[in-house]
Every structure is written in structure tokens, then in C-alpha cells.
Design an enzyme around this catalytic site. Structure first.
Site, mmCIF file in Angstrom:
data_model
loop_
_atom_site.group_PDB
_atom_site.id
_atom_site.type_symbol
_atom_site.label_atom_id
_atom_site.label_comp_id
_atom_site.label_asym_id
_atom_site.label_seq_id
_atom_site.Cartn_x
_atom_site.Cartn_y
_atom_site.Cartn_z
ATOM 1 N N SER A 50 39.770 40.816 48.400
ATOM 2 C CA SER A 50 40.638 39.586 48.337
ATOM 3 C C SER A 50 41.450 39.344 49.725
ATOM 4 C CB SER A 50 41.444 39.804 47.265
ATOM 5 O OG SER A 50 42.257 38.692 46.668
ATOM 6 N N ASP A 84 36.143 37.335 42.991
ATOM 7 C CA ASP A 84 37.048 38.464 43.670
ATOM 8 C C ASP A 84 36.471 39.815 43.560
ATOM 9 O OD1 ASP A 84 39.332 40.201 44.297
ATOM 10 O OD2 ASP A 84 40.329 38.088 44.095
#
Length: 311
Positions: free
Chosen positions: A72, A184
Site C-alpha cells: 500500500s 491492496d
């Protein structure tokens, strides 16, 4: 211990040479081993700016960073640093960046935001566009939304893997790469310590941004609800990455909101404080010349050929 043993060997050799009166060649002195250090940068939206403080202290202390892995926001900062941007320069960028710089509202069944603006942002900031051009080997973690399997990127285009790693479920659209729909990386590697071991890291520093999204007053909106659910799940998935870590840094970022980009300076200082507290442990890995602030080792430009098995 090795340095002391080398001194003893040299002293014995010198004494023997003096007594024998002979020109005996000196025994070889073993060079001190500098372990290959990897740093794993976890996710946390704006809170991830604390990663810059970690890198800043390692730079100041002359600790070499041989590998980076990011999930991320950790993939964004990791890619920037690996591309040649210094911690000081990252600090300057962080003071200007805002959520709107890499996202836009959209009407879609797959998410509330599109992160296509992130591609523009990354092309503007990064000094490399492929993994092969990076100064420091990098692994970017994403998750296959269909199979649940991790997707670890170390080759090819850099931009889309970073976008995928930042595609927080429910907020951002998934990113399709090579036929795989990716979100993610926190679902597969909330802190990507294991990919660092796969790259060849002998010592791993993991940066875990442990903080819930919801404050005592309760959730403010749907983003807080989504974020808190993943925060709870993430706290229950600590085992594997902690086992692959030698040191875990947990900057004190609990007071900050997930979108607190305006508090970049304070977040960076949190990363600095956590790293300085761990410096005695980190220095213990290094020979005295490195631990005392010697220039960091230059990453071998042929690292990929050196670490991959022959075909």
C-alpha cells in the site's frame, strides 16, 4: 568476535616472524561481514508518512538498505526511495501531497474512488518506471481478489503494481495486471517481511503502523467502517510477518487519522523516534566502520542476475 580473532592471529604471526627472523607472509585477514538489510514498509494511508522518518534515520546513521518491500502506501514510499529519491526529498514531497493528488470520486460498483490519478502522480515523482532501473531491489505486494493469493512484483513495469498495492478494497477500484484483478497487498502481506527474505535479505526491519481507524467517538462515515474492519483483521494476521522479522518498529501514530496528510511533519517525526529507539539493536548487526556512520554499501547493479537461479 571476528575482529578480535583477527588481531590475535596477526599478533601471533608478528611474534613468530620476529623470533624466526624469516619473511613469513601474513595470514589473510577476513573482511568483516556486512549483512544485507531489508526494510518492510506496511500500509496505513497518510500514517505511512512515518516510513519517511524511518528511512531518514537509517540514512543519517549510515545503515545500508539493500532491499525494500512495500504494501500500500509502503509501496509508494519504497518505490520512491528505491528510485533514488532521498529521505529529505521525500519529506519535502510529503509536505505538499494530499489525498486528492492520487484519487478521484467515481460512480462504480467496484469502489468509491478511482486511483488512475496515482499513475500520473507516480510518473511525476518516481525517477524510474521499471523495477530493473531501481537503485535498490524492490518487492511490491498486492492481492489477487479472485484467489486470495499474494501477487509479488519485482520485475517489469513499476507503476501499475504500486497502484494495485494501494487499491484498498471498497474504496479504490481493483487494478488488472496480466489478467489478474488485484487489490491492496495488506490482505496477503500487511507487512511484507517474507518477500524480503525471498529477495535475499539477511536482516529484516519491519515497520508496522498499528492503529485503528475508528476513534472512541465511533465511525464518522463508511470509510471508517471499512477501514476498521480491515484494521481488526490485520491485527490478527501478525504471526507470519513477525516471524520473518528481526526488528519490528511500531511508530506511535495512534492519534493520527488515516487521511491526516496535513500532519506529515509530525508523522515523520514518529517514524524517526521509533527508529532511533531501535538503533542500538540495528548497530549491533554492523561492523564498527558501518555502525559509526561509514557510507552505505552501493547496491550491485547486477543484483538480479546474482540472486536468481540460472535458467
Amino acid at each position: 568476535m571476528k575482529n578480535s580473532l583477527n588481531k590475535i592471529v596477526q599478533s601471533v604471526w608478528a611474534l613468530g616472524r620476529e623470533l624466526a627472523g624469516q619473511n613469513v607472509p601474513a595470514p589473510p585477514v577476513e573482511a568483516p561481514h556486512i549483512p544485507k538489510v531489508g526494510i518492510a514498509l506496511g500500509g496505513g494511508f497518510a500514517r505511512g508518512l512515518a516510513h519517511i522518518g524511518v528511512l531518514k534515520v537509517l540514512e543519517e546513521e549510515g545503515i545500508p538498505v539493500d532491499f525494500i518491500a512495500g504494501t500500500s502506501v509502503g509501496s509508494v514510499i519504497g518505490a520512491a526511495y528505491a528510485s533514488g529519491i532521498s529521505a529529505k526529498e521525500l519529506e519535502e514531497v510529503a509536505s505538499l501531497v494530499r489525498f486528492r493528488d492520487f484519487s478521484r470520486w467515481t460512480f462504480s460498483r467496484f469502489g468509491l474512488f478511482s486511483n488512475d490519478k496515482m499513475a500520473i502522480f507516480l510518473r511525476k515523482v518516481l525517477r524510474c518506471k521499471t523495477f530493473e532501473e531501481l537503485r535498490i531491489p524492490l518487492a511490491v505486494a498486492a492481492t489477487d481478489i479472485i484467489t486470495g493469493e499474494p501477487a509479488i512484483f519485482t520485475k517489469g513495469d513499476l507503476i501499475d503494481p504500486v497502484r494495485a498495492s494501494c487499491a484498498y478494497p471498497g474504496m479504490f477500484h481493483p487494478v488488472k495486471i496480466d489478467g489478474r484483478l488485484l487489490v491492496d497487498g495488506l490482505l496477503a502481506h500487511s507487512v511484507p517481511a517474507t518477500p524480503l527474505r525471498d529477495l535475499g535479505a539477511e536482516r529484516v526491519i519491519s515497520v508496522h503502523l498499528a492503529a485503528h481507524w475508528v476513534k472512541p467517538g465511533g465511525p464518522r462515515h463508511v470509510f471508517d467502517v471499512i477501514g476498521q474492519c480491515f484494521s481488526i483483521a490485520q491485527e490478527r494476521m501478525c504471526g507470519p510477518w513477525q516471524a520473518a522479522s528481526d526488528i519490528v518498529l511500531q511508530p506511535e501514530i495512534g492519534e493520527f487519522a488515516y487521511d491526516d496528510f496535513v500532519r506529515a511533519t509530525a508523522l515523520i517525526k514518529c517514524g524517526e523516534a521509533a527508529t532511533r529507539a531501535a538503533m542500538p539493536q540495528i548497530r549491533a548487526w554492523m561492523p564498527a566502520t558501518v555502525a559509526n556512520g561509514a557510507p552505505e554499501r552501493t547496491t550491485d547493479p547486477n543484483w538480479r542476475a546474482a540472486t536468481e537461479p540460472a535458467p
